[in-house]
Design a protein around this motif. Structure first.
Motif, PDB file in Angstrom:
ATOM      1  N   ASP A   1      -4.640   0.538   6.144  1.00 36.95           N
ATOM      2  CA  ASP A   1      -4.472   0.054   5.027  1.00 36.95           C
ATOM      3  C   ASP A   1      -2.193  -0.204   4.675  1.00 36.95           C
ATOM      4  OD1 ASP A   1      -3.983   0.662   1.951  1.00 36.95           O
ATOM      5  OD2 ASP A   1      -4.853   3.007   2.455  1.00 36.95           O
ATOM      6  N   ALA A   2      -2.919  -1.623   3.865  1.00 33.11           N
ATOM      7  CA  ALA A   2      -1.402  -2.448   3.618  1.00 33.11           C
ATOM      8  C   ALA A   2      -1.153  -1.642   2.158  1.00 33.11           C
ATOM      9  CB  ALA A   2      -1.796  -3.843   3.805  1.00 33.11           C
ATOM     10  N   ARG A   3      -1.784  -1.736   1.733  1.00 31.52           N
ATOM     11  CA  ARG A   3      -1.082  -1.200   0.451  1.00 31.52           C
ATOM     12  C   ARG A   3      -0.520   0.622   0.474  1.00 31.52           C
ATOM     13  NH1 ARG A   3      -1.466  -1.935  -5.018  1.00 31.52           N
ATOM     14  NH2 ARG A   3      -1.204  -0.294  -6.210  1.00 31.52           N
ATOM     15  N   ALA A   4      -1.288   1.300   1.103  1.00 36.44           N
ATOM     16  CA  ALA A   4      -0.186   2.299   1.488  1.00 36.44           C
ATOM     17  C   ALA A   4       0.472   2.139   2.408  1.00 36.44           C
ATOM     18  CB  ALA A   4      -1.051   3.697   2.019  1.00 36.44           C
ATOM     19  N   GLU A   5       0.835   1.543   3.517  1.00 36.53           N
ATOM     20  CA  GLU A   5       1.532   1.381   4.487  1.00 36.53           C
ATOM     21  C   GLU A   5       3.425   0.152   3.714  1.00 36.53           C
ATOM     22  OE1 GLU A   5       1.991   2.582   7.403  1.00 36.53           O
ATOM     23  OE2 GLU A   5      -0.120   3.053   7.447  1.00 36.53           O
ATOM     24  N   LEU A   6       3.435  -0.426   2.973  1.00 40.44           N
ATOM     25  CA  LEU A   6       3.575  -1.277   1.898  1.00 40.44           C
ATOM     26  C   LEU A   6       4.694  -0.198   1.065  1.00 40.44           C
ATOM     27  CD1 LEU A   6       2.464  -4.783   2.002  1.00 40.44           C
ATOM     28  CD2 LEU A   6       3.816  -3.673   3.403  1.00 40.44           C
ATOM     29  N   GLY A   7       3.497   0.746   0.497  1.00 41.09           N
ATOM     30  CA  GLY A   7       3.941   1.715  -0.170  1.00 41.09           C
ATOM     31  C   GLY A   7       5.100   2.913   0.140  1.00 41.09           C
ATOM     32  N   ARG A   8       5.141   2.852   1.524  1.00 41.49           N
ATOM     33  CA  ARG A   8       5.929   3.985   2.166  1.00 41.49           C
ATOM     34  C   ARG A   8       7.740   3.004   1.879  1.00 41.49           C
ATOM     35  NH1 ARG A   8       3.733   4.445   7.914  1.00 41.49           N
ATOM     36  NH2 ARG A   8       5.506   5.797   8.182  1.00 41.49           N
ATOM     37  N   LEU A   9       7.206   1.709   1.706  1.00 39.45           N
ATOM     38  CA  LEU A   9       8.558   1.242   1.523  1.00 39.45           C
ATOM     39  C   LEU A   9       9.061   0.505   0.111  1.00 39.45           C
ATOM     40  CD1 LEU A   9       8.090  -1.735   4.149  1.00 39.45           C
ATOM     41  CD2 LEU A   9       9.464   0.118   4.598  1.00 39.45           C
ATOM     42  N   GLY A  10       7.853   1.553  -0.721  1.00 41.93           N
ATOM     43  CA  GLY A  10       8.572   1.343  -2.564  1.00 41.93           C
ATOM     44  C   GLY A  10       8.104  -0.452  -2.708  1.00 41.93           C
ATOM     45  N   LEU A  11       7.595  -1.482  -1.620  1.00 39.62           N
ATOM     46  CA  LEU A  11       8.035  -2.535  -2.419  1.00 39.62           C
ATOM     47  C   LEU A  11       6.730  -2.270  -3.737  1.00 39.62           C
ATOM     48  CD1 LEU A  11       6.783  -3.897   1.379  1.00 39.62           C
ATOM     49  CD2 LEU A  11       9.273  -4.149  -0.464  1.00 39.62           C
ATOM     50  N   HIS A  12       5.788  -2.117  -3.963  1.00 41.64           N
ATOM     51  CA  HIS A  12       5.142  -1.794  -4.770  1.00 41.64           C
ATOM     52  C   HIS A  12       5.724  -2.158  -6.635  1.00 41.64           C
ATOM     53  CE1 HIS A  12       1.896  -3.143  -2.549  1.00 41.64           C
ATOM     54  NE2 HIS A  12       1.847  -1.389  -2.436  1.00 41.64           N
ATOM     55  N   ASP A  13       6.729  -0.941  -6.378  1.00 38.67           N
ATOM     56  CA  ASP A  13       7.683  -0.597  -8.113  1.00 38.67           C
ATOM     57  C   ASP A  13       8.482  -1.869  -7.792  1.00 38.67           C
ATOM     58  OD1 ASP A  13       6.640   1.575  -7.832  1.00 38.67           O
ATOM     59  OD2 ASP A  13       7.857   2.577  -6.098  1.00 38.67           O
ATOM     60  N   HIS A  14       9.120  -2.924  -6.759  1.00 43.12           N
ATOM     61  CA  HIS A  14      10.306  -3.435  -7.441  1.00 43.12           C
ATOM     62  C   HIS A  14      10.067  -5.044  -6.359  1.00 43.12           C
ATOM     63  CE1 HIS A  14      12.690  -0.006  -6.868  1.00 43.12           C
ATOM     64  NE2 HIS A  14      12.535   0.749  -5.830  1.00 43.12           N
ATOM     65  N   LEU A  15       8.764  -4.818  -6.499  1.00 43.29           N
ATOM     66  CA  LEU A  15       8.234  -6.482  -6.884  1.00 43.29           C
ATOM     67  C   LEU A  15       8.029  -7.267  -7.978  1.00 43.29           C
ATOM     68  CD1 LEU A  15       7.005  -7.430  -2.986  1.00 43.29           C
ATOM     69  CD2 LEU A  15       9.074  -7.927  -3.492  1.00 43.29           C
ATOM     70  N   SER A  16       8.222  -8.650  -8.054  1.00 41.07           N
ATOM     71  CA  SER A  16       7.050  -9.325  -9.249  1.00 41.07           C
ATOM     72  C   SER A  16       6.013  -8.610  -9.589  1.00 41.07           C
ATOM     73  CB  SER A  16       8.290  -9.906  -9.525  1.00 41.07           C
ATOM     74  OG  SER A  16       7.690 -10.917  -8.740  1.00 41.07           O
ATOM     75  N   ALA A  17       5.314  -9.219  -9.728  1.00 38.99           N
ATOM     76  CA  ALA A  17       3.693  -9.425 -10.000  1.00 38.99           C
ATOM     77  C   ALA A  17       3.803 -10.591  -9.453  1.00 38.99           C
ATOM     78  CB  ALA A  17       2.888  -9.322 -11.514  1.00 38.99           C
ATOM     79  N   GLN A  18       3.959 -11.570  -9.642  1.00 41.18           N
ATOM     80  CA  GLN A  18       4.186 -13.097  -8.990  1.00 41.18           C
ATOM     81  C   GLN A  18       4.274 -12.827  -7.365  1.00 41.18           C
ATOM     82  OE1 GLN A  18       6.334 -15.716 -10.740  1.00 41.18           O
ATOM     83  NE2 GLN A  18       4.269 -17.142 -10.842  1.00 41.18           N
ATOM     84  N   ARG A  19       5.138 -11.663  -7.243  1.00 43.08           N
ATOM     85  CA  ARG A  19       5.398 -11.503  -5.932  1.00 43.08           C
ATOM     86  C   ARG A  19       4.404  -9.997  -5.135  1.00 43.08           C
ATOM     87  NH1 ARG A  19       8.182 -15.933  -5.438  1.00 43.08           N
ATOM     88  NH2 ARG A  19      10.494 -15.765  -5.235  1.00 43.08           N
ATOM     89  N   SER A  20       3.875  -9.811  -5.893  1.00 42.36           N
ATOM     90  CA  SER A  20       2.767  -8.672  -5.788  1.00 42.36           C
ATOM     91  C   SER A  20       1.528  -9.334  -5.250  1.00 42.36           C
ATOM     92  CB  SER A  20       2.694  -7.727  -6.482  1.00 42.36           C
ATOM     93  OG  SER A  20       3.748  -7.100  -6.814  1.00 42.36           O
ATOM     94  N   ASN A  21       1.469 -10.440  -6.529  1.00 45.05           N
ATOM     95  CA  ASN A  21       0.337 -10.850  -5.828  1.00 45.05           C
ATOM     96  C   ASN A  21       0.074 -11.641  -5.074  1.00 45.05           C
ATOM     97  OD1 ASN A  21      -1.554  -9.962  -8.782  1.00 45.05           O
ATOM     98  ND2 ASN A  21      -0.344 -12.111  -9.489  1.00 45.05           N
TER      99      ASN A  21
END
Length: 136
Positions: free
Chosen positions: A99-119
């Motif tokens: 579950d990459a989304r959950a794992e990366l969520g542990r780093l807080g990446l979703h909250d701090h990447l631009s929409a383009q970077r998240s895509n």
């Protein structure tokens, strides 16, 4: 289910107080990664859906998945390094179960990447999963 290499990144992030330091750490991870040989920077390895140029070169040896990658953007190179820590060394049959989304969520990446970077991260994860399914 994360690898020891990914857990090390999680631990490093716990010691970094603010996102600016974490952002710099991601860039440093990318700088420490070996560049992808130009011979692998071909259309077949290009990841579409990223704002910057991104190439992933997957390999499966003895049922174990790994990939190398590169980008022309330093932060994206760092994100590739994070994904390598998450996926490299995993049995190819288990790649889709991460579950990459959950794992990366542990780093807080979703909250701090631009929409383009998240895509772009999503596109890289999809590419990794697609390759693992094709080769099982």
């Amino acid at each position: 289910m994360a690898s020891a290499a990914f857990e090390e990144i999680v631990e490093d992030f716990e010691f970094l107080d603010d996102w600016e330091d974490r952002y710099r750490h991601v860039i440093e991870l990318g700088k420490a990664m070996e560049p992808l040989d130009d011979a692998f920077k071909v259309p077949a390895n290009k990841v579409h859906g990223c704002a910057s140029q991104v190439w992933l070169q997957p390999a499966i040896e003895n049922g174990v998945f790994r990939f190398d990658g590169d980008s022309d953007a330093m932060i994206v190179r760092g994100l590739i390094a994070v994904l390598r820590a998450l996926y490299n060394g995993v049995a190819v049959t288990e790649v889709g179960g991460i579950d990459a989304r959950a794992e990366l969520g542990r780093l807080g990446l979703h909250d701090h990447l631009s929409a383009q970077r998240s895509n772009g991260v999503r596109a890289m994860i999809e590419r990794i999963r697609d390759v693992s399914v094709e080769r099982t």
